[in-house]
Write a protein that holds these residues in place. Structure first.
Motif, mmCIF file in Angstrom:
data_model
loop_
_atom_site.group_PDB
_atom_site.id
_atom_site.type_symbol
_atom_site.label_atom_id
_atom_site.label_comp_id
_atom_site.label_asym_id
_atom_site.label_seq_id
_atom_site.Cartn_x
_atom_site.Cartn_y
_atom_site.Cartn_z
ATOM 1 N N THR A 212 -27.956 -13.643 5.923
ATOM 2 C CA THR A 212 -28.001 -13.518 4.480
ATOM 3 C C THR A 212 -27.373 -12.197 4.061
ATOM 4 O OG1 THR A 212 -29.498 -13.557 2.578
ATOM 5 C CG2 THR A 212 -30.416 -12.684 4.630
ATOM 6 N N ASP A 213 -27.723 -11.707 2.861
ATOM 7 C CA ASP A 213 -27.096 -10.463 2.400
ATOM 8 C C ASP A 213 -28.027 -9.254 2.531
ATOM 9 O OD1 ASP A 213 -28.866 -11.242 0.448
ATOM 10 O OD2 ASP A 213 -27.524 -10.883 -1.236
ATOM 11 N N LYS B 83 -36.273 -18.794 2.968
ATOM 12 C CA LYS B 83 -35.983 -18.334 4.336
ATOM 13 C C LYS B 83 -37.271 -18.244 5.149
ATOM 14 C CE LYS B 83 -32.332 -15.929 2.565
ATOM 15 N NZ LYS B 83 -31.597 -17.105 2.136
HETATM 16 N N1 LIG Z 1 -39.295 -9.257 0.916
HETATM 17 C C1 LIG Z 1 -37.960 -9.397 0.883
HETATM 18 N N2 LIG Z 1 -37.217 -8.909 1.906
HETATM 19 C C2 LIG Z 1 -35.859 -9.036 1.901
HETATM 20 N N3 LIG Z 1 -35.166 -9.643 0.907
HETATM 21 C C3 LIG Z 1 -35.845 -10.160 -0.147
HETATM 22 C C4 LIG Z 1 -37.282 -10.061 -0.194
HETATM 23 N N4 LIG Z 1 -37.676 -10.666 -1.345
HETATM 24 C C5 LIG Z 1 -36.575 -11.123 -1.946
HETATM 25 N N5 LIG Z 1 -35.458 -10.818 -1.276
HETATM 26 C C6 LIG Z 1 -34.094 -11.173 -1.714
HETATM 27 O O1 LIG Z 1 -33.614 -12.370 -1.095
HETATM 28 C C7 LIG Z 1 -32.187 -12.323 -1.163
HETATM 29 C C8 LIG Z 1 -31.546 -13.312 -0.197
HETATM 30 O O2 LIG Z 1 -31.636 -14.625 -0.713
HETATM 31 P P1 LIG Z 1 -30.367 -15.465 -1.263
HETATM 32 O O3 LIG Z 1 -29.685 -14.701 -2.345
HETATM 33 O O4 LIG Z 1 -30.850 -16.850 -1.579
HETATM 34 O O5 LIG Z 1 -29.428 -15.438 0.005
HETATM 35 P P2 LIG Z 1 -28.507 -16.528 0.698
HETATM 36 O O6 LIG Z 1 -27.384 -16.826 -0.232
HETATM 37 O O7 LIG Z 1 -28.100 -15.816 1.942
HETATM 38 O O8 LIG Z 1 -29.354 -17.751 0.995
HETATM 39 C C9 LIG Z 1 -31.865 -10.884 -0.844
HETATM 40 O O9 LIG Z 1 -30.670 -10.465 -1.443
HETATM 41 C C10 LIG Z 1 -33.057 -10.111 -1.387
HETATM 42 O O10 LIG Z 1 -32.767 -9.403 -2.573
#
Ligand SMILES: Nc1ncnc2c1ncn2[C@@H]1O[C@H](COP(=O)(O)OP(=O)(O)O)[C@@H](O)[C@H]1O
Ligand SMILES: N[C@@H](CCC(=O)OP(=O)(O)O)C(=O)O
Length: 375
Positions: free
Chosen positions: A179-180, A227
């Motif tokens: 992911t990012d 996730k």
């Molecule tokens: N507890 C957490 N730890 C890490 N990231 C988190 C958390 N809560 C929310 N996020 C967010 O989740 C995002 C990743 O989800 P998403 O944008 O759907 O990614 P992808 O396109 O890779 O599926 C991250 O950019 C982050 O800001």
């Protein structure tokens, strides 16, 4: 108790590995593919594939890669435009993957899945057989949800849960979620004071001290919530998971201590039962009496018409349904043995009565125990 280093070793030594990459890791905010990042990911996956790993890539990014070329300023929000955008973006995405993997002599094949396609046993087996054969042929299958045709009510939406289910279908030894963000944090990383979590020994237990939210990137869909759900599905299927950023794909696949490692919490179960339990979105409900509720809760009984009180919703034989008690509590999910309209005449009747009054073809459980998963 599985340790972090055991999880890392399992990922490094995985014969079959499913890698999921999110939209935000492959595309620019403008809605165009970020070829530099896509090529770097492909280099890491090709290295694993040429060393003999069977690699399945679950790639998002069709919608995120399609809206720029169509002249939109941001990700469309209405379903019809999203579906049209995905049709454009998916082609662009595959063209890039083919070119990038081709440089390493690795062949790819596209598999587009709808949730609906794969709920029915027949289609489920088709997906399993095709993925298995592609892997046997040394091909890297590239899987995405069939966004252009998926119906809105019944779709994965994000690819996180889909990747955990694909890991089950191909009986993967490891799942890598890219992911990012570089890891799971105790709170969204934008919040001050949030701390990185290196190892989650039991993702099924409530993660106290962890706050997760939906996506923040504007192109991703499920955020950290889905996730963690994917990691949970993998964990209960006996599959270890590593979550990290796409630029860490290589180190993650080599077992380096990057991102967050999730330990499996159970021995591997039947992938088909898991599929029913997690993937299948119920189409209706069969309400059962106290006796049937006790039998179903026991975990080994089929749901017989004799214990069923009511049927709700419209579904066909083979569709997923809830099995509820009289107070509306969900007891199980299962695949219905009959169409919803056939069931009212069967309610409360014993198998002998069904045979006598309705015929041999009705003398069967409403849900067979092989198709029933407790919730
Ligand atoms: N507890 C957490 N730890 C890490 N990231 C988190 C958390 N809560 C929310 N996020 C967010 O989740 C995002 C990743 O989800 P998403 O944008 O759907 O990614 P992808 O396109 O890779 O599926 C991250 O950019 C982050 O800001
Ligand atoms: N199937 C969709 C995935 C949607 C999505 O954004 O998923 P993700 O980035 O994994 O949260 C697509 O390819 O656009």
């Amino acid at each position: 108790m599985v340790t972090e280093s055991e999880v890392r070793q399992a990922v490094a030594g995985a014969r079959t590995v499913v890698v999921k990459v999110g939209s935000s890791s492959l595309t620019k905010p403008s809605g165009h593919l970020d070829t530099g990042r896509l090529n770097a990911l492909v280099a890491a996956l090709s290295a694993a594939a040429t060393e003999g790993a069977r690699v399945v890539l679950v790639s998002s990014g069709a919608i995120a890669a399609g809206f720029g070329p169509l002249g939109f300023a941001s990700r469309p929000t209405d379903v019809a435009t999203q579906q049209a955008t995905a049709a454009v973006g998916q082609g662009l995405l595959m063209a890039q993957y083919e070119a990038a993997f081709g440089r390493f002599g690795v062949r790819v094949g596209q598999i587009l899945i709808t949730a609906e396609d794969t709920i029915r046993p027949q289609q489920y087996r088709n997906v399993q057989r095709t993925l298995g054969r592609l892997l046997d042929l040394g091909v890297v299958p590239i899987v995405n949800e069939n966004d252009s045709l998926a119906s809105n009510e019944i779709r994965f939406g994000d690819n996180d849960r889909l990747s955990a289910l694909v890991a089950n279908i191909v009986r993967a030894d490891a799942l890598v979620l890219l992911t990012d963000v570089d890891a799971l944090y105790t709170a969204p990383p934008s919040e001050s004071g949030s701390r990185r979590i290196g190892f989650v020994p039991n993702v099924v237990e409530t993660l106290v001290d962890v706050t997760v939210t939906g996506p923040t990137s504007g192109v991703g869909t499920g955020g950290m919530v889905t996730k963690l759900e994917a990691a949970r599905v993998a964990a209960v299927s006996g599959i270890p998971t590593v979550l990290t950023c796409a630029s860490n794909a290589g180190p993650a696949l080599m077992g380096d201590p990057v991102g967050t490692a999730f330990a499996p919490v159970k021995q591997r179960g039947s992938s088909r039962r898991l599929w029913i339990g997690f993937a299948a979105e119920p189409r209706g409900t069969i309400v059962v009496d106290e006796g049937a509720a006790t039998a179903v809760r026991g975990g080994r009984a089929s749901l017989l018409a004799a214990g069923a009180l009511e049927v709700r919703g419209a579904f066909s034989a083979g569709d997923p349904v809830w099995v509820d008690d009289e107070s509306g509590t969900h007891l199980a999910r299962g695949l219905a043995g009959f169409d919803s309209e056939e069931i009212p005449q069967m309610l409360g009747r014993t198998t002998t009565q069904l045979k006598r009054f309705l015929g041999e073809e009705y003398a069967h459980p409403l849900v067979h125990r092989d198709n029933l998963v407790l919730v």
